[in-house]
Write a protein that holds these residues in place. Structure first.
Motif, PDB file in Angstrom:
ATOM      1  N   LEU A  31       0.840  -1.197   0.000  1.00 60.71           N
ATOM      2  CA  LEU A  31       0.000   0.000   0.000  1.00 60.71           C
ATOM      3  C   LEU A  31       0.876   1.248   0.000  1.00 60.71           C
ATOM      4  CD1 LEU A  31      -2.649   1.533   0.243  1.00 60.71           C
ATOM      5  CD2 LEU A  31      -2.566   1.140   2.717  1.00 60.71           C
ATOM      6  N   ASP A  32       0.686   2.080  -1.004  1.00 54.19           N
ATOM      7  CA  ASP A  32       1.305   3.399  -1.085  1.00 54.19           C
ATOM      8  C   ASP A  32       0.151   4.371  -1.293  1.00 54.19           C
ATOM      9  OD1 ASP A  32       2.482   5.823  -1.867  1.00 54.19           O
ATOM     10  OD2 ASP A  32       4.104   4.815  -2.937  1.00 54.19           O
ATOM     11  N   LEU A  33      -0.129   5.194  -0.292  1.00 51.29           N
ATOM     12  CA  LEU A  33      -1.270   6.110  -0.386  1.00 51.29           C
ATOM     13  C   LEU A  33      -1.183   7.023  -1.596  1.00 51.29           C
ATOM     14  CD1 LEU A  33      -1.967   7.269   3.282  1.00 51.29           C
ATOM     15  CD2 LEU A  33      -2.932   5.351   2.023  1.00 51.29           C
ATOM     16  N   ARG A  34       0.043   7.364  -2.008  1.00 55.94           N
ATOM     17  CA  ARG A  34       0.212   8.244  -3.169  1.00 55.94           C
ATOM     18  C   ARG A  34      -0.318   7.578  -4.429  1.00 55.94           C
ATOM     19  NH1 ARG A  34       6.451   8.866  -2.455  1.00 55.94           N
ATOM     20  NH2 ARG A  34       6.007   6.664  -2.134  1.00 55.94           N
ATOM     21  N   GLN A  35      -0.243   6.280  -4.505  1.00 54.96           N
ATOM     22  CA  GLN A  35      -0.768   5.565  -5.672  1.00 54.96           C
ATOM     23  C   GLN A  35      -2.251   5.271  -5.508  1.00 54.96           C
ATOM     24  OE1 GLN A  35       1.643   2.067  -6.180  1.00 54.96           O
ATOM     25  NE2 GLN A  35       3.388   3.221  -6.937  1.00 54.96           N
ATOM     26  N   TYR A  36      -2.634   4.725  -4.332  1.00 52.27           N
ATOM     27  CA  TYR A  36      -4.031   4.315  -4.177  1.00 52.27           C
ATOM     28  C   TYR A  36      -4.985   5.512  -4.155  1.00 52.27           C
ATOM     29  CZ  TYR A  36      -8.199   1.821  -3.152  1.00 52.27           C
ATOM     30  OH  TYR A  36      -9.482   1.324  -3.268  1.00 52.27           O
TER      31      TYR A  36
END
Length: 173
Positions: A31-36
């Protein structure tokens, strides 16, 4: 007798233990918030009281945009009773899975730590209820299921007493 009492206390100690985000470090997808949280998505959720009774249902339309390590996540809630609410998060990625966030109804700064497919997000939300405002603590967990779906479970508490839970399912187009 002392040994028997000590053994009886073990289940109580185990019940007090809580998971850590590091337990999910090997889980995929990462999980990478910048991507999701980049682009449009929808979430469906419920609020349950401390007895597990569903008190509110809602749908959230979200839009996330990032410039490097700085992101904005716009959330537009529509509740089953017709009420509407808007929250705009300003999120910063600090590296090594660490995030902080601010929103107008968040007291101070939210603190987040991601590892593997999980994120633990802790913050205090200023919550209006029946004409009064309460500061409520959120222990917010998110788990990325796949590149499109994420599950979110947040425990709400006040003075250490559990008030209820918010459960959401995020989905990307």
């Amino acid at each position: 007798m002392k040994r028997r009492l000590a053994l009886l206390g073990l289940p109580l100690l185990a019940a007090c233990a809580s998971p850590t985000v590091e337990q999910y470090a090997a889980e995929k997808p990462a999980l990478d918030l910048r991507q999701y949280f980049n682009g449009p998505m929808t979430a469906h959720g419920v609020f349950t009281d401390r007895n597990g009774v569903v008190k509110r249902r809602f749908v959230v339309k979200l839009m996330g945009t990032w410039k490097g390590d700085e992101g904005v996540l716009e959330e537009d809630f529509v509740y089953s009773d017709g009420a509407k609410e808007r929250r705009v998060w300003r999120i910063t990625h600090h590296g090594q899975g660490r995030y902080t966030g601010r929103a107008d109804d968040v007291v101070g700064e939210a603190q987040g730590q991601a590892a593997g497919n999980a994120l633990r997000w802790a913050y205090t939300l200023r919550l209006p209820v029946d004409g009064k405002t309460y500061d409520v603590q959120f222990d917010d967990w998110m788990w990325l299921v796949d590149e499109r779906v994420m599950i979110n479970k947040a425990t709400m508490s006040k003075f250490g007493f559990r008030l209820g839970e918010v459960t959401l399912s995020f989905s990307k187009p």
